[in-house]
Enzyme design. Structure first.
Site, PDB file in Angstrom:
ATOM      1  N   HIS A 199       0.846  -1.184   0.000  1.00 46.51           N
ATOM      2  CA  HIS A 199       0.000   0.000   0.000  1.00 46.51           C
ATOM      3  C   HIS A 199       0.889   1.244   0.000  1.00 46.51           C
ATOM      4  O   HIS A 199       2.111   1.152   0.217  1.00 46.51           O
ATOM      5  CB  HIS A 199      -0.953   0.003   1.208  1.00 46.51           C
ATOM      6  CG  HIS A 199      -0.263   0.091   2.536  1.00 46.51           C
ATOM      7  ND1 HIS A 199      -0.111  -0.990   3.378  1.00 46.51           N
ATOM      8  CD2 HIS A 199       0.328   1.129   3.163  1.00 46.51           C
ATOM      9  CE1 HIS A 199       0.522  -0.610   4.470  1.00 46.51           C
ATOM     10  NE2 HIS A 199       0.815   0.663   4.361  1.00 46.51           N
TER      11      HIS A 199
HETATM   12  P1  TYD Z   1      -1.386  -2.598   7.778  1.00 44.44           P
HETATM   13  O1  TYD Z   1      -0.916  -1.174   7.817  1.00 44.44           O
HETATM   14  O2  TYD Z   1      -2.259  -2.997   6.631  1.00 44.44           O
HETATM   15  O3  TYD Z   1      -0.155  -3.602   7.888  1.00 44.44           O
HETATM   16  P2  TYD Z   1       1.082  -3.894   6.913  1.00 44.44           P
HETATM   17  O4  TYD Z   1       1.334  -2.692   6.076  1.00 44.44           O
HETATM   18  O5  TYD Z   1       2.203  -4.193   7.852  1.00 44.44           O
HETATM   19  O6  TYD Z   1       0.751  -5.056   6.062  1.00 44.44           O
HETATM   20  O7  TYD Z   1      -2.115  -2.905   9.166  1.00 44.44           O
HETATM   21  C1  TYD Z   1      -2.513  -4.220   9.529  1.00 44.44           C
HETATM   22  C2  TYD Z   1      -3.764  -4.094  10.389  1.00 44.44           C
HETATM   23  O8  TYD Z   1      -3.472  -3.391  11.599  1.00 44.44           O
HETATM   24  C3  TYD Z   1      -4.898  -3.354   9.704  1.00 44.44           C
HETATM   25  O9  TYD Z   1      -6.113  -4.002  10.032  1.00 44.44           O
HETATM   26  C4  TYD Z   1      -4.876  -1.993  10.342  1.00 44.44           C
HETATM   27  C5  TYD Z   1      -4.303  -2.240  11.711  1.00 44.44           C
HETATM   28  N1  TYD Z   1      -3.500  -1.113  12.224  1.00 44.44           N
HETATM   29  C6  TYD Z   1      -3.950  -0.356  13.297  1.00 44.44           C
HETATM   30  O10 TYD Z   1      -5.039  -0.587  13.836  1.00 44.44           O
HETATM   31  N2  TYD Z   1      -3.175   0.673  13.755  1.00 44.44           N
HETATM   32  C7  TYD Z   1      -1.983   0.977  13.210  1.00 44.44           C
HETATM   33  O11 TYD Z   1      -1.299   1.931  13.660  1.00 44.44           O
HETATM   34  C8  TYD Z   1      -1.519   0.183  12.096  1.00 44.44           C
HETATM   35  C9  TYD Z   1      -0.193   0.473  11.441  1.00 44.44           C
HETATM   36  C10 TYD Z   1      -2.308  -0.848  11.633  1.00 44.44           C
END
Ligand code: TYD
Length: 136
Positions: free
Chosen positions: A49
């Site tokens: 993303h």
């Molecule tokens: P995501 O940013 O999609 O993870 P990555 O980029 O590491 O694959 O986040 C994973 C999950 O965690 C998603 O459901 C959102 C949640 N999340 C939070 O609730 N707070 C946060 O600060 C972050 C970074 C993610």
């Protein structure tokens, strides 16, 4: 010099090492949020993303991993294996995090609170936005 690779000042003496990061000094933003990734599965890459506003500094404080940054035009892979360097992930940067060692811990310093609305999770949309079609 790579503007996305930040070398952090390491204060070492016979007791060990210490690294300090202060708002807007070592990194070009104020920190609103800190999170860390651990228990990472090496065969399960993460990220995929970009963000509209959010800027982040990603530090592999233990173990190693790869971070692939794509600004819509060029892609660069950073192999992180030291707590003394961090990758600056600016807004409108598509990122992939992968090849985690079993002991990898990633510390992330972020410029904004968590906001799902700030995410661009579709790669084609990201490419469209970076090709001069931004509505921000
Ligand atoms: P995501 O940013 O999609 O993870 P990555 O980029 O590491 O694959 O986040 C994973 C999950 O965690 C998603 O459901 C959102 C949640 N999340 C939070 O609730 N707070 C946060 O600060 C972050 C970074 C993610």
């Amino acid at each position: 010099m790579d503007k996305n690779l930040i070398y952090l000042k390491n204060i070492t003496d016979e007791r060990g090492s210490l690294i300090a990061i202060e708002n807007s000094k070592e990194i070009p933003f104020e920190i609103k949020r800190v999170y860390y990734l651990f228990n990472l599965a090496s065969e399960k890459p993460r990220g995929f993303h970009a963000h509209k506003e959010l800027k982040q500094l990603i530090i592999c404080i233990n173990g190693e991993c790869d971070i692939i940054l794509n600004d819509g035009f060029t892609t660069k892979t950073y192999h992180l294996n030291s707590p003394k360097q961090g990758v600056l992930c600016d807004s409108f940067m598509w990122r992939e995090l992968c090849n985690f060692s079993s002991n990898a811990i990633l510390l992330v310093l972020a410029s904004e609170y968590y906001d799902e609305e700030d995410y661009i999770r579709d790669y084609d949309t990201f490419i469209q936005l970076t090709k001069g079609d931004r509505n921000d």
